[in-house]
Design a protein around this motif. Structure first.
Motif, PDB file in Angstrom:
ATOM      1  N   THR A  72       9.807   5.736   1.169  1.00 18.98           N
ATOM      2  CA  THR A  72       9.210   4.425   1.416  1.00 18.98           C
ATOM      3  C   THR A  72       8.077   4.137   0.443  1.00 18.98           C
ATOM      4  O   THR A  72       7.562   5.013  -0.245  1.00 18.98           O
ATOM      5  N   LYS A  78       0.186  -4.882   1.476  1.00 23.73           N
ATOM      6  CA  LYS A  78       0.296  -5.374   2.848  1.00 23.73           C
ATOM      7  C   LYS A  78       1.672  -5.983   3.114  1.00 23.73           C
ATOM      8  O   LYS A  78       2.085  -6.145   4.256  1.00 23.73           O
ATOM      9  N   ASP A  84      -1.422  -2.360   5.887  1.00 20.55           N
ATOM     10  CA  ASP A  84      -1.906  -2.766   7.218  1.00 20.55           C
ATOM     11  C   ASP A  84      -2.056  -1.584   8.172  1.00 20.55           C
ATOM     12  O   ASP A  84      -2.413  -1.779   9.335  1.00 20.55           O
ATOM     13  N   TYR A  85      -1.780  -0.380   7.719  1.00 22.36           N
ATOM     14  CA  TYR A  85      -1.905   0.789   8.592  1.00 22.36           C
ATOM     15  C   TYR A  85      -3.372   1.060   8.917  1.00 22.36           C
ATOM     16  O   TYR A  85      -4.233   1.062   8.027  1.00 22.36           O
ATOM     17  N   GLN A  89      -2.696   5.138  12.659  1.00 17.86           N
ATOM     18  CA  GLN A  89      -1.277   4.952  12.362  1.00 17.86           C
ATOM     19  C   GLN A  89      -0.857   5.796  11.156  1.00 17.86           C
ATOM     20  O   GLN A  89       0.238   6.370  11.133  1.00 17.86           O
ATOM     21  N   ARG A  99       6.327   5.868  12.198  1.00 17.17           N
ATOM     22  CA  ARG A  99       5.753   4.771  11.437  1.00 17.17           C
ATOM     23  C   ARG A  99       4.927   3.848  12.333  1.00 17.17           C
ATOM     24  O   ARG A  99       4.989   3.935  13.561  1.00 17.17           O
ATOM     25  N   ALA A 100       4.210   2.937  11.693  1.00 19.17           N
ATOM     26  CA  ALA A 100       3.376   1.999  12.455  1.00 19.17           C
ATOM     27  C   ALA A 100       4.213   1.119  13.362  1.00 19.17           C
ATOM     28  O   ALA A 100       3.748   0.690  14.434  1.00 19.17           O
ATOM     29  N   ASP A 101       5.466   0.829  12.963  1.00 21.29           N
ATOM     30  CA  ASP A 101       6.322  -0.011  13.800  1.00 21.29           C
ATOM     31  C   ASP A 101       7.027   0.781  14.893  1.00 21.29           C
ATOM     32  O   ASP A 101       7.847   0.229  15.635  1.00 21.29           O
ATOM     33  N   GLY A 102       6.712   2.067  15.012  1.00 19.54           N
ATOM     34  CA  GLY A 102       7.294   2.895  16.064  1.00 19.54           C
ATOM     35  C   GLY A 102       8.568   3.599  15.677  1.00 19.54           C
ATOM     36  O   GLY A 102       9.061   4.453  16.430  1.00 19.54           O
ATOM     37  N   ALA A 103       9.138   3.281  14.504  1.00 15.52           N
ATOM     38  CA  ALA A 103      10.360   3.939  14.055  1.00 15.52           C
ATOM     39  C   ALA A 103      10.051   5.367  13.619  1.00 15.52           C
ATOM     40  O   ALA A 103       8.984   5.649  13.065  1.00 15.52           O
TER      41      ALA A 103
END
Length: 480
Positions: A72, A78, A84-85, A89, A99-103
């Motif tokens: 990644t 951003k 944006d972490y 996170q 990851r920050a999005d929960g994945a």
């Protein structure tokens, strides 16, 4: 707080627990320390496409047995990166693989090793990645794995089984140098991720830590303290030189993933840090590889000259050769010499006293012929062309590569080892397929069959209950 700070270039903080950020660090000092930690953690190798991609913008394809996993973008963009972490996170992605999005991340990202990073070092890394590098707005290729590996939430179960959320703790019975080496080896440089064999679920088998593992077509050798299979007879100077340059005359040359580690990370560490790694590896429990009685670098050349060749004026073969001697003479002898001794300065290494030709596993010999060697250390660029599909010369067939390999093994390396065209074909496809990848094509049909079985059992249960109720009613009716 009890901490160890490196006396070399790498600024480490190895704390027992409850480590706090040093309030006296200026922002520039913190960013610099984070930069050194990123080098030691080899972040560049996987998150940058060599010669094409911008630093840390992702897109490097990590070829795994279950498919290609693309790294990644970890620049502070951003839009496409991690700009944006929050620090929490960032720490969760680094040490928990989320990851920050929960994945969930795949363990191709060595979060199982980074789980040991101290809070102090995570803070410094966060400062570096947010303020020390340029943001890059670039979306790397998307990782698309086959079912069921494409279900990232399945990593929750895998992590429950295999992720040890333990921060590195100092061993008070060991020296500062040993502790520093343990932190570098096990956490930052994540050496175990490559050199430890995997179990059926592709987690590290820690009972056999550092005893060697297959990595696609390459083989990460045994680096335990065993004097035959491991590094037990290497001197400290040899170990440091190898980590620094990827080359030790009469021992080994780095290729594949190890060449990348030397180029992007290890050569940039201080001599003190490399010595601490050597000290730690010498303490690793010795594990002997089955069937080995001589160190891989212990085989000397037997001196037979290769046969002459028959090449046409255009540089192509007059007749397609199949003899290992003829092929060796045509493709290899110009650099490695007909007697296998290599060049005088060993920039083209000897093929005897060489772990690639003397080991019980010939994978690195075959992979070097198929994939070549590309390693840049300082101003020295070591380059061996590949003879696989991407070769700029006439590519070799599986039979030809097997013939060359067997010639080299018989004359310069371990004569008890042999290579078949099938072995080369497997290496060409990316290496042996582990159990989990082998069963993958059967998982979806098995799920379908299981679903049908469950449906059949439910229907059968309902039919049985209705019949039983009917029979019971009939008995009661007769009784009345």
């Amino acid at each position: 707080m009890l901490a160890i700070h490196s006396t070399g270039a790498l600024a480490q903080s190895v704390a027992k627990s409850g480590a706090s950020v040093d309030a006296h660090d200026t922002e520039s000092e913190l960013i610099h320390r984070g930069h050194l930690l990123a080098i030691a953690s080899d972040c560049m190798a996987c998150h940058t496409v060599a010669d094409r991609g911008k630093a840390f913008s992702g897109g490097y394809g990590i070829v795994s047995p279950i498919g290609t996993i693309y790294s990644t973008n970890i620049t502070p963009s951003k839009k496409d990166g991690i700009g944006d972490y929050t620090e929490a996170q960032f720490a969760r992605a680094l040490r928990d693989g989320v990851r920050a999005d929960g994945a969930h991340l795949y363990p191709a990202m060595p979060y199982t090793s980074y789980a040991g990073l101290t809070d102090v070092d995570v803070h410094a890394l966060y400062a570096y990645f947010m303020k020390g590098i340029e943001p890059v707005d670039s979306v790397p290729p998307k990782t698309t794995l086959p079912f069921p590996f494409n279900i990232r939430q399945s990593m929750i179960v895998w992590n429950l089984l295999f992720l040890k959320k333990q921060r590195f703790a100092i061993n008070p019975n060991r020296s500062i140098e040993w502790n520093r080496g343990a932190y570098l080896t096990n956490v930052q440089a994540h050496c175990s991720a490559c050199h430890t064999p995997r179990n059926a679920l592709m987690a590290e088998d820690l009972d056999r830590a550092f005893s060697g593992a297959q990595l696609g077509p390459w083989y990460a050798p045994n680096i335990t303290s065993d004097p035959v299979s491991g590094i037990g007879t290497w001197t400290d100077d040899e170990l440091v030189a190898y980590l620094k340059t990827g080359h030790v005359v009469g021992k080994n040359q780095a290729a594949g993933g190890m060449a990348e580690a030397v180029q992007n990370s290890l050569q940039l560490l201080s001599t003190d840090d490399l010595k601490s790694i050597a000290v730690y590896l010498r303490s690793v429990r010795p594990i002997r590889t089955a069937g080995e009685g001589t160190p891989a670098f212990g085989y000397g050349g037997r001196g037979d000259a290769a046969a002459s060749v028959d090449v046409g004026p255009s540089g192509t073969w007059v007749t397609a050769p199949t003899s290992g001697a003829v092929l060796y003479r045509g493709y290899c002898a110009s650099c490695h010499r007909s007697d296998g001794s290599g060049s005088k300065d060993q920039s083209y290494p000897s093929l005897f006293h060489n772990t690639a030709t003397g080991g019980a596993n010939p994978s690195n010999l075959v992979a070097a012929i198929l994939r070549g060697v590309d390693r840049k250390v300082g101003d020295t660029h070591v380059l061996m062309p590949d003879f696989g599909e991407d070769s700029y010369v006439q590519p070799l067939t599986n039979e030809q590569i097997a013939a060359i390999s067997n010639y080299v093994l018989q004359h310069f390396g371990n004569p008890s080892v042999s290579v078949t065209p099938t072995d080369v074909a497997i290496a060409r496809r990316g290496g042996p397929v582990p159990f989990l990848a082998w069963i993958q094509p059967f998982i979806l049909p098995a799920c379908f069959v299981l679903e049908l079985l469950v449906i059949w059992l439910v229907i059968g249960r309902d039919v049985w209950r209705r019949r039983r109720a009917r029979a019971k009613a009939n008995v009661q009716e007769i009784a009345q």
